[in-house]
Design a protein around this motif. Structure first.
Motif, PDB file in Angstrom:
ATOM      1  N   SER A  28       0.847  -1.199   0.000  1.00 22.66           N
ATOM      2  CA  SER A  28       0.000   0.000   0.000  1.00 22.66           C
ATOM      3  C   SER A  28       0.879   1.245   0.000  1.00 22.66           C
ATOM      4  CB  SER A  28      -0.940   0.016   1.209  1.00 22.66           C
ATOM      5  OG  SER A  28      -1.759  -1.125   1.229  1.00 22.66           O
ATOM      6  N   PRO A  29       1.690   1.419  -1.041  1.00 23.82           N
ATOM      7  CA  PRO A  29       2.706   2.478  -1.046  1.00 23.82           C
ATOM      8  C   PRO A  29       2.124   3.885  -0.960  1.00 23.82           C
ATOM      9  CG  PRO A  29       2.469   1.495  -3.229  1.00 23.82           C
ATOM     10  CD  PRO A  29       1.698   0.626  -2.282  1.00 23.82           C
ATOM     11  N   ASP A  30       2.829   4.735  -0.222  1.00 21.16           N
ATOM     12  CA  ASP A  30       2.460   6.135  -0.105  1.00 21.16           C
ATOM     13  C   ASP A  30       3.546   6.990  -0.750  1.00 21.16           C
ATOM     14  OD1 ASP A  30       4.579   6.001   1.679  1.00 21.16           O
ATOM     15  OD2 ASP A  30       3.325   6.131   3.458  1.00 21.16           O
ATOM     16  N   GLY A  31       3.484   8.299  -0.516  1.00 22.03           N
ATOM     17  CA  GLY A  31       4.439   9.198  -1.153  1.00 22.03           C
ATOM     18  C   GLY A  31       5.857   9.021  -0.664  1.00 22.03           C
ATOM     19  N   ALA A  58      -0.360  -2.160  -6.714  1.00 24.86           N
ATOM     20  CA  ALA A  58      -0.264  -0.958  -7.533  1.00 24.86           C
ATOM     21  C   ALA A  58       0.218   0.229  -6.714  1.00 24.86           C
ATOM     22  CB  ALA A  58      -1.620  -0.646  -8.157  1.00 24.86           C
ATOM     23  N   THR A  59       0.957   1.112  -7.355  1.00 17.62           N
ATOM     24  CA  THR A  59       1.370   2.372  -6.746  1.00 17.62           C
ATOM     25  C   THR A  59       0.372   3.452  -7.149  1.00 17.62           C
ATOM     26  OG1 THR A  59       3.695   1.708  -6.867  1.00 17.62           O
ATOM     27  CG2 THR A  59       3.245   4.053  -6.579  1.00 17.62           C
ATOM     28  N   GLY A  68      10.831   8.286 -12.854  1.00 14.42           N
ATOM     29  CA  GLY A  68      11.070   6.858 -12.693  1.00 14.42           C
ATOM     30  C   GLY A  68       9.851   6.066 -12.291  1.00 14.42           C
ATOM     31  N   PHE A  69       8.705   6.739 -12.114  1.00 12.80           N
ATOM     32  CA  PHE A  69       7.486   6.065 -11.668  1.00 12.80           C
ATOM     33  C   PHE A  69       7.147   4.861 -12.546  1.00 12.80           C
ATOM     34  CE2 PHE A  69       2.913   5.377 -11.862  1.00 12.80           C
ATOM     35  CZ  PHE A  69       2.536   5.351 -10.534  1.00 12.80           C
ATOM     36  N   ALA A  70       7.306   5.007 -13.844  1.00 16.29           N
ATOM     37  CA  ALA A  70       6.921   3.947 -14.785  1.00 16.29           C
ATOM     38  C   ALA A  70       7.754   2.685 -14.626  1.00 16.29           C
ATOM     39  CB  ALA A  70       7.034   4.458 -16.228  1.00 16.29           C
ATOM     40  N   GLN A  71       8.890   2.781 -13.923  1.00 10.73           N
ATOM     41  CA  GLN A  71       9.748   1.600 -13.732  1.00 10.73           C
ATOM     42  C   GLN A  71       9.229   0.663 -12.654  1.00 10.73           C
ATOM     43  OE1 GLN A  71      14.174   2.450 -13.769  1.00 10.73           O
ATOM     44  NE2 GLN A  71      13.404   4.517 -13.407  1.00 10.73           N
ATOM     45  N   ILE A  72       8.319   1.131 -11.808  1.00 11.50           N
ATOM     46  CA  ILE A  72       7.876   0.321 -10.674  1.00 11.50           C
ATOM     47  C   ILE A  72       7.000  -0.823 -11.157  1.00 11.50           C
ATOM     48  CG2 ILE A  72       6.660   0.319  -8.463  1.00 11.50           C
ATOM     49  CD1 ILE A  72       7.237   3.329  -8.285  1.00 11.50           C
ATOM     50  N   VAL A  73       7.396  -2.036 -10.858  1.00  5.65           N
ATOM     51  CA  VAL A  73       6.682  -3.234 -11.290  1.00  5.65           C
ATOM     52  C   VAL A  73       5.622  -3.606 -10.255  1.00  5.65           C
ATOM     53  CG1 VAL A  73       6.891  -5.694 -11.839  1.00  5.65           C
ATOM     54  CG2 VAL A  73       8.682  -4.086 -12.568  1.00  5.65           C
TER      55      VAL A  73
END
Length: 331
Positions: A28-31, A58-59, A68-73
């Motif tokens: 549950s990722p935050d900022g 999901a982020t 770099g957000f798009a790199q997070i799998v």
């Protein structure tokens, strides 16, 4: 050299001496956790290292402006087969907060644990823990300086975002002089405070508003009105077509009522599986309550998961709060 300074140097060595890394942030990722993971990636880029950034789920899309957000799998949608011997975990209070990711570890895995939660259980091979830091990105800033990394607009935007989100826009009690000094140092790199605040703190989704409408109807004041609790059922989530991201901030509506010390949000993510979020004003250390139930967090913001019904979760938590507050539920 202090223990903390030595840990920073050990972390720098960990990053310099190895070539391939797995970067993990908490479920549950935050900022803060998202920003810390991306700063880690950018530091490894400067060292010429390779890496994969993952999260169990999901982020939140509101952080998609971060470099770099798009790199997070998202492992729930994109499983990976590679196994890693070197892992960097950021902002995870304990190994459980990393989620279902241990299958990506080789047996001889070495793990760098960077975190600011008082409940951290030092699960890493190398541990960089600073519990008085407002956010993990505050530690990342120290790591940048310890390793003589280059600060650029991308790193500055990520660190600033983490500071803004974990201090509630520099409003929470964890907003220290050091936090403000770091923020001031980042602004010359082109950080846009108004845009960051709008994306992270101001903009809300229609799903959030629909959940808020339902949650406020469940508002309950107990323990001489020191506790304000809200409930979101699985049916609410389905009927409003809301996502877990839309739950963000709901717990604060109870805590912000004048005279309330503890705000609680019970969310039935699935039938029989409850997430409990806790916020306190100034007297109650909710991290210790959450820890009692297998969770963790900070003195003023914490949470845990509960297997059972909302009614059962409520009964057990309210009993614990009665002990802490010295006030019965029905008083």
């Amino acid at each position: 050299m202090s223990d903390y300074a030595a840990a920073l140097q050990e972390a720098v060595r960990f990053m310099r001496e190895h070539d391939r890394f797995l970067i993990i942030s908490h479920v549950s990722p935050d900022g803060d956790t998202t920003s810390a993971a991306l700063v880690t990636a950018q530091m490894l880029d400067q060292l010429g290292k390779s890496y994969v950034i993952v999260n169990e789920g999901a982020t939140p899309a509101k952080f998609d402006y971060l470099p770099g957000f798009a790199q997070i799998v998202n492992l729930s949608e994109q499983p990976i087969e590679e196994r890693f011997s070197h892992v960097i975990a950021v902002d995870a209070a304990d190994s459980k907060r990393m989620g279902e990711v241990s299958h990506l570890f080789l047996e001889d895995v070495e793990l760098l644990n960077i975190d600011h939660h008082p409940t951290n259980d030092y699960f890493g091979t190398v541990n960089v823990i600073r519990t008085d830091a407002a956010a993990t990105v505050e530690i990342m800033f120290d790591l940048l300086e310890a390793g003589a990394f280059r600060t650029d607009p991308e790193i500055a935007t990520c660190i600033y975002t983490g500071l803004v989100t974990d201090t509630g826009g520099f409003r929470y009690s964890n907003t220290s002089a050091n936090v403000m000094e770091i923020a001031a140092k980042l602004l010359p790199y082109g950080v846009k405070p108004g845009e960051v605040a709008e994306r992270c703190l101001e903009a809300i989704t229609l799903g959030h508003v629909r959940l808020l409408q339902r949650a406020l109807q469940t508002l309950q004041l107990t323990h001489r009105r020191l506790v304000a609790s809200l409930r979101v059922t699985h049916r609410d989530l389905v009927e409003t077509e809301a996502s877990s991201d839309d739950l963000s901030g709901l717990v604060n509506y109870g805590r912000n009522i004048e005279g309330v010390e503890v705000g609680v949000l019970f969310t039935e993510m699935q039938p029989g599986f409850i997430k409990v979020n806790l916020r306190s004003r100034r007297e109650v250390d909710v991290s210790q309550i959450a820890k009692h139930f297998g969770g963790g967090g900070h003195a003023r913001a914490a949470g845990y998961s509960y297997v059972g019904s909302i009614a059962d979760a409520e009964q057990e938590l309210f009993s614990s709060l009665s002990e802490v507050l010295g006030v019965n539920r029905d008083e």
